[in-house]
Design a protein around this motif. Structure first.
Motif, mmCIF file in Angstrom:
data_model
loop_
_atom_site.group_PDB
_atom_site.id
_atom_site.type_symbol
_atom_site.label_atom_id
_atom_site.label_comp_id
_atom_site.label_asym_id
_atom_site.label_seq_id
_atom_site.Cartn_x
_atom_site.Cartn_y
_atom_site.Cartn_z
ATOM 1 N N PHE A 51 7.810 8.130 2.485
ATOM 2 C CA PHE A 51 8.431 6.808 1.871
ATOM 3 C C PHE A 51 8.779 7.618 0.450
ATOM 4 O O PHE A 51 9.936 7.848 -0.581
ATOM 5 C CB PHE A 51 7.760 6.030 1.481
ATOM 6 N N TYR A 133 20.040 2.242 4.024
ATOM 7 C CA TYR A 133 18.640 1.101 3.999
ATOM 8 C C TYR A 133 17.092 2.418 4.010
ATOM 9 O O TYR A 133 16.843 2.912 5.131
ATOM 10 C CB TYR A 133 18.950 0.446 5.526
ATOM 11 N N SER A 135 14.450 1.696 3.504
ATOM 12 C CA SER A 135 13.173 1.604 4.206
ATOM 13 C C SER A 135 13.071 1.356 5.634
ATOM 14 O O SER A 135 12.505 2.121 6.114
ATOM 15 C CB SER A 135 12.744 -0.484 4.053
ATOM 16 N N LEU A 139 11.135 3.499 8.003
ATOM 17 C CA LEU A 139 10.406 3.484 8.857
ATOM 18 C C LEU A 139 10.810 4.093 10.943
ATOM 19 O O LEU A 139 9.569 4.092 11.251
ATOM 20 C CB LEU A 139 10.630 1.485 9.091
#
Length: 194
Positions: A51, A133, A135, A139
């Motif tokens: 992250f 994107y 996130s 992921l």
């Protein structure tokens, strides 16, 4: 949109095979023989580390022109393609990090530290700069890390000893090379007047 998930998953899963964090997973599995705390440590350490890396990549992307970013990504992916061909070794410092605290905390600390400056962390920065994107990129890179490391934790030496590491390194390098060519093509298209 789903490309933001699937490409990072594939790239990191391939790049992680034979990486020092995979060797670390094997060492932790052999030492503690408790796979689930190790797997949860990998999940949380990777999410935190990737992250932060993705946030940096996203910020860098917002600061540069699309053409310059594409050229930098092409050069970076090309460099990581070459880096991927070099086998990793587990440093003694990485192996000992957090060793006296049980499997979960030892894995959390050791994986977070081992990922600092690692090729999969660098790849996460670049992928977050390339895809919208954030996130899904995080992921995807986390899923890729798990695809490469969970089987090692669960199967121990058996799985790691049977993998064709040279072939897998070459496939990962090829994937990074293809990303470099794609980014170079995008840069060329952005720089070429319409």
């Amino acid at each position: 949109m789903l490309e933001s998930l699937f490409v990072p998953t594939l790239i990191v899963a391939l790049a992680e095979i034979g990486d020092k964090t995979q060797l670390l997973a094997l060492l932790l599995a052999a030492r503690y023989r408790r796979p689930w705390p190790i797997i949860w440590g990998i999940v949380l350490a990777t999410l935190a580390n990737h992250f932060a890396a993705a946030a940096i990549g996203s910020w860098v992307a917002s600061q540069l022109s699309p053409a310059l970013l594409a050229w930098i990504l092409a050069a970076s992916f090309l460099a990581v393609a070459g880096w991927t061909l070099i086998p990793d070794k587990l440093d003694d410092d990485d192996a000992g990090a957090g060793g006296r605290y049980g499997p979960f905390l030892a894995t959390l600390v050791a994986f977070f530290l081992a990922e600092m400056g690692d090729k999969t962390q660098v790849a996460t920065v670049m992928l977050a700069a390339q895809y919208e994107y954030l996130s899904l990129v995080v992921l995807g890179t986390t899923l890729g890390m798990l695809l490469a490391n969970v089987p090692v934790v669960l199967a121990g030496n058996l799985a790691a000893d049977r993998l064709p590491l040279n072939l897998i390194r070459r496939l990962a390098a090829l994937a990074f090379l293809l990303l470099a060519l794609y980014a170079g093509y995008q840069a060329w298209m952005l720089a070429t007047p319409a």
